[in-house]
Design a protein around this motif. Structure first.
Motif, PDB file in Angstrom:
ATOM      1  N   SER A  38      14.059   4.323  11.652  1.00 33.29           N
ATOM      2  CA  SER A  38      14.316   3.047  10.996  1.00 33.29           C
ATOM      3  C   SER A  38      15.769   2.660  11.244  1.00 33.29           C
ATOM      4  O   SER A  38      16.264   2.829  12.357  1.00 33.29           O
ATOM      5  N   ALA A  39      16.454   2.141  10.260  1.00 34.56           N
ATOM      6  CA  ALA A  39      17.850   1.742  10.451  1.00 34.56           C
ATOM      7  C   ALA A  39      18.577   1.708   9.118  1.00 34.56           C
ATOM      8  O   ALA A  39      17.971   1.426   8.078  1.00 34.56           O
ATOM      9  N   MET A  40      19.853   1.980   9.153  1.00 32.74           N
ATOM     10  CA  MET A  40      20.672   1.833   7.962  1.00 32.74           C
ATOM     11  C   MET A  40      20.603   0.381   7.494  1.00 32.74           C
ATOM     12  O   MET A  40      20.669  -0.550   8.294  1.00 32.74           O
ATOM     13  N   GLY A  41      20.423   0.198   6.217  1.00 33.34           N
ATOM     14  CA  GLY A  41      20.338  -1.156   5.686  1.00 33.34           C
ATOM     15  C   GLY A  41      18.922  -1.698   5.620  1.00 33.34           C
ATOM     16  O   GLY A  41      18.715  -2.859   5.232  1.00 33.34           O
ATOM     17  N   ALA A  42      17.930  -0.884   6.003  1.00 35.45           N
ATOM     18  CA  ALA A  42      16.537  -1.337   5.929  1.00 35.45           C
ATOM     19  C   ALA A  42      16.207  -1.762   4.498  1.00 35.45           C
ATOM     20  O   ALA A  42      16.358  -0.986   3.566  1.00 35.45           O
ATOM     21  N   ASP A  43      15.779  -3.006   4.336  1.00 29.39           N
ATOM     22  CA  ASP A  43      15.530  -3.546   2.993  1.00 29.39           C
ATOM     23  C   ASP A  43      14.667  -4.794   3.141  1.00 29.39           C
ATOM     24  O   ASP A  43      15.081  -5.776   3.760  1.00 29.39           O
ATOM     25  N   ALA A  44      13.473  -4.728   2.587  1.00 29.58           N
ATOM     26  CA  ALA A  44      12.540  -5.849   2.710  1.00 29.58           C
ATOM     27  C   ALA A  44      13.073  -7.126   2.066  1.00 29.58           C
ATOM     28  O   ALA A  44      12.574  -8.222   2.344  1.00 29.58           O
ATOM     29  N   ASN A  45      14.085  -7.015   1.207  1.00 30.56           N
ATOM     30  CA  ASN A  45      14.654  -8.191   0.535  1.00 30.56           C
ATOM     31  C   ASN A  45      15.979  -8.632   1.155  1.00 30.56           C
ATOM     32  O   ASN A  45      16.638  -9.523   0.619  1.00 30.56           O
ATOM     33  N   SER A  46      16.337  -8.039   2.272  1.00 31.28           N
ATOM     34  CA  SER A  46      17.621  -8.360   2.903  1.00 31.28           C
ATOM     35  C   SER A  46      17.626  -9.787   3.462  1.00 31.28           C
ATOM     36  O   SER A  46      16.604 -10.297   3.928  1.00 31.28           O
ATOM     37  N   SER A  47      18.794 -10.395   3.417  1.00 30.37           N
ATOM     38  CA  SER A  47      18.949 -11.717   4.037  1.00 30.37           C
ATOM     39  C   SER A  47      19.154 -11.603   5.543  1.00 30.37           C
ATOM     40  O   SER A  47      19.099 -12.597   6.264  1.00 30.37           O
ATOM     41  N   PHE A 103      17.778 -10.625   9.033  1.00 32.36           N
ATOM     42  CA  PHE A 103      16.424 -10.520   9.593  1.00 32.36           C
ATOM     43  C   PHE A 103      16.117  -9.109  10.081  1.00 32.36           C
ATOM     44  O   PHE A 103      15.058  -8.552   9.783  1.00 32.36           O
ATOM     45  N   TYR A 104      17.039  -8.521  10.839  1.00 29.25           N
ATOM     46  CA  TYR A 104      16.828  -7.179  11.399  1.00 29.25           C
ATOM     47  C   TYR A 104      16.538  -6.172  10.283  1.00 29.25           C
ATOM     48  O   TYR A 104      15.561  -5.426  10.329  1.00 29.25           O
ATOM     49  N   ASN A 105      17.389  -6.148   9.272  1.00 25.13           N
ATOM     50  CA  ASN A 105      17.206  -5.202   8.169  1.00 25.13           C
ATOM     51  C   ASN A 105      15.935  -5.492   7.376  1.00 25.13           C
ATOM     52  O   ASN A 105      15.281  -4.569   6.887  1.00 25.13           O
ATOM     53  N   ARG A 106      15.600  -6.772   7.252  1.00 25.89           N
ATOM     54  CA  ARG A 106      14.404  -7.146   6.492  1.00 25.89           C
ATOM     55  C   ARG A 106      13.142  -6.630   7.176  1.00 25.89           C
ATOM     56  O   ARG A 106      12.236  -6.084   6.523  1.00 25.89           O
ATOM     57  N   VAL A 107      13.066  -6.777   8.491  1.00 27.81           N
ATOM     58  CA  VAL A 107      11.892  -6.293   9.231  1.00 27.81           C
ATOM     59  C   VAL A 107      11.773  -4.778   9.112  1.00 27.81           C
ATOM     60  O   VAL A 107      10.674  -4.237   8.895  1.00 27.81           O
ATOM     61  N   LYS A 108      12.897  -4.068   9.232  1.00 26.13           N
ATOM     62  CA  LYS A 108      12.879  -2.610   9.087  1.00 26.13           C
ATOM     63  C   LYS A 108      12.390  -2.219   7.692  1.00 26.13           C
ATOM     64  O   LYS A 108      11.600  -1.278   7.528  1.00 26.13           O
ATOM     65  N   GLY A 109      12.860  -2.930   6.676  1.00 24.35           N
ATOM     66  CA  GLY A 109      12.430  -2.638   5.315  1.00 24.35           C
ATOM     67  C   GLY A 109      10.967  -2.963   5.079  1.00 24.35           C
ATOM     68  O   GLY A 109      10.252  -2.219   4.383  1.00 24.35           O
ATOM     69  N   GLU A 110      10.501  -4.057   5.648  1.00 22.96           N
ATOM     70  CA  GLU A 110       9.087  -4.420   5.505  1.00 22.96           C
ATOM     71  C   GLU A 110       8.186  -3.375   6.149  1.00 22.96           C
ATOM     72  O   GLU A 110       7.114  -3.054   5.623  1.00 22.96           O
ATOM     73  N   LEU A 111       8.620  -2.827   7.277  1.00 23.02           N
ATOM     74  CA  LEU A 111       7.838  -1.773   7.926  1.00 23.02           C
ATOM     75  C   LEU A 111       7.785  -0.536   7.040  1.00 23.02           C
ATOM     76  O   LEU A 111       6.713   0.048   6.847  1.00 23.02           O
ATOM     77  N   GLU A 112       8.912  -0.115   6.496  1.00 22.24           N
ATOM     78  CA  GLU A 112       8.916   1.040   5.607  1.00 22.24           C
ATOM     79  C   GLU A 112       7.971   0.823   4.427  1.00 22.24           C
ATOM     80  O   GLU A 112       7.202   1.716   4.049  1.00 22.24           O
ATOM     81  N   ASN A 113       8.022  -0.366   3.842  1.00 18.44           N
ATOM     82  CA  ASN A 113       7.153  -0.659   2.696  1.00 18.44           C
ATOM     83  C   ASN A 113       5.678  -0.593   3.084  1.00 18.44           C
ATOM     84  O   ASN A 113       4.852  -0.079   2.330  1.00 18.44           O
ATOM     85  N   ALA A 114       5.344  -1.127   4.259  1.00 19.49           N
ATOM     86  CA  ALA A 114       3.954  -1.105   4.717  1.00 19.49           C
ATOM     87  C   ALA A 114       3.480   0.324   4.947  1.00 19.49           C
ATOM     88  O   ALA A 114       2.340   0.682   4.611  1.00 19.49           O
ATOM     89  N   LEU A 115       4.344   1.175   5.499  1.00 17.29           N
ATOM     90  CA  LEU A 115       3.979   2.570   5.748  1.00 17.29           C
ATOM     91  C   LEU A 115       3.808   3.338   4.435  1.00 17.29           C
ATOM     92  O   LEU A 115       2.938   4.205   4.325  1.00 17.29           O
ATOM     93  N   GLU A 116       4.625   3.009   3.443  1.00 20.13           N
ATOM     94  CA  GLU A 116       4.532   3.693   2.152  1.00 20.13           C
ATOM     95  C   GLU A 116       3.171   3.488   1.499  1.00 20.13           C
ATOM     96  O   GLU A 116       2.716   4.326   0.719  1.00 20.13           O
ATOM     97  N   LYS A 117       2.543   2.375   1.791  1.00 19.21           N
ATOM     98  CA  LYS A 117       1.241   2.063   1.186  1.00 19.21           C
ATOM     99  C   LYS A 117       0.096   2.827   1.848  1.00 19.21           C
ATOM    100  O   LYS A 117      -1.030   2.806   1.360  1.00 19.21           O
ATOM    101  N   MET A 118       0.379   3.502   2.967  1.00 19.88           N
ATOM    102  CA  MET A 118      -0.648   4.265   3.659  1.00 19.88           C
ATOM    103  C   MET A 118      -0.695   5.686   3.112  1.00 19.88           C
ATOM    104  O   MET A 118       0.285   6.193   2.555  1.00 19.88           O
ATOM    105  N   ALA A 119      -1.832   6.324   3.271  1.00 22.66           N
ATOM    106  CA  ALA A 119      -2.052   7.614   2.608  1.00 22.66           C
ATOM    107  C   ALA A 119      -1.642   8.816   3.455  1.00 22.66           C
ATOM    108  O   ALA A 119      -2.412   9.763   3.638  1.00 22.66           O
ATOM    109  N   PHE A 120      -0.417   8.810   3.976  1.00 19.75           N
ATOM    110  CA  PHE A 120       0.076   9.993   4.679  1.00 19.75           C
ATOM    111  C   PHE A 120       0.546  11.018   3.640  1.00 19.75           C
ATOM    112  O   PHE A 120       1.109  10.658   2.610  1.00 19.75           O
TER     113      PHE A 120
END
Length: 213
Positions: free
Chosen positions: A110-119, A121-138
């Motif tokens: 991922s990347a430092m600053g990953a945050d789905a609520n970031s203003s 764009f780069y950090n927001r996409v990284k954060g959205e990906l992390e959030n989507a993965l968290e919802k999966m049952a790994f």
């Protein structure tokens, strides 16, 4: 102990290349399935190369772990839409296909600053990906959030990034004044951290640069 089968997406990138090298050298790994739009430059008896279209992935072989190392920059991708297609859509598609193949453990570059609520764009996409993965049952997930990545981009056919060279120069001069999480970090260090943590992961772990140095 039964040997592991591992899937990696992005093995031709700076961190992915190091992850692949570590997997191929690991005696506990029996097979490595590399997914990409072009093959890795290495050959190895353990390596199985799959040239894929990430928007329509084939059924993946049964495996234990998956490493997601797909990534680019908006400048290289050409647009925010193209950047998101790789950094978010492609990584998420591989995660879903890996889960369908029985994978239990996941590692993400991922990347430092990953945050789905970031203003930003780069950090927001990284954060959205992390959030989507968290919802999966790994069973276990490790998100590596490196600061400024340094490595040999020229050998990978990637353009040099002036920001990286400047950051590295500053770090050499006054690195002792920079908090560990913000210092430039080698791609090899990020790869080693993921390789050591993913097989034993339980729940979610976030690795910042300070822990990976």
């Amino acid at each position: 102990m039964a040997k592991r089968t591992v899937i990696i997406a992005g093995a031709t990138g700076m961190v992915g290349k190091e992850i692949l090298a570590g997997l191929l050298a690991d005696d506990t790994v029996a097979e490595v399935h590399s997914l990409g739009r072009r093959p890795p430059t290495v050959q190895h008896p353990k390596l199985r190369t799959h040239i894929v279209n990430f928007s329509s992935l084939p059924v993946l072989p049964q495996a234990d772990d998956v490493y997601l190392a797909l990534g680019t920059t908006i400048k290289v991708a050409g647009s925010q839409q193209a950047f998101r297609a790789l950094d978010y859509d492609a990584n998420l598609a591989v995660a879903r296909a890996a889960q369908a193949a029985g994978v239990k453990k996941l590692g993400l570059v991922s990347a430092m600053g990953a945050d789905a609520n970031s203003s930003v764009f780069y950090n927001r996409v990284k954060g959205e990906l992390e959030n989507a993965l968290e919802k999966m049952a790994f069973e276990g997930m490790v998100f590596a959030r490196p600061s400024l990545l340094v490595g040999e981009r020229a050998v990978l056919g990637q353009p040099e990034r002036r920001g990286e060279k400047l950051g590295l120069a500053i770090s050499k001069l006054i690195g002792f004044l920079i908090p560990a999480n913000y210092r430039p970090i080698a791609a090899t260090a990020v790869a080693k951290a993921l390789l050591s943590q993913v097989p034993q992961a339980q729940g979610k772990t976030i690795l910042l640069s300070g822990a990976m140095h």
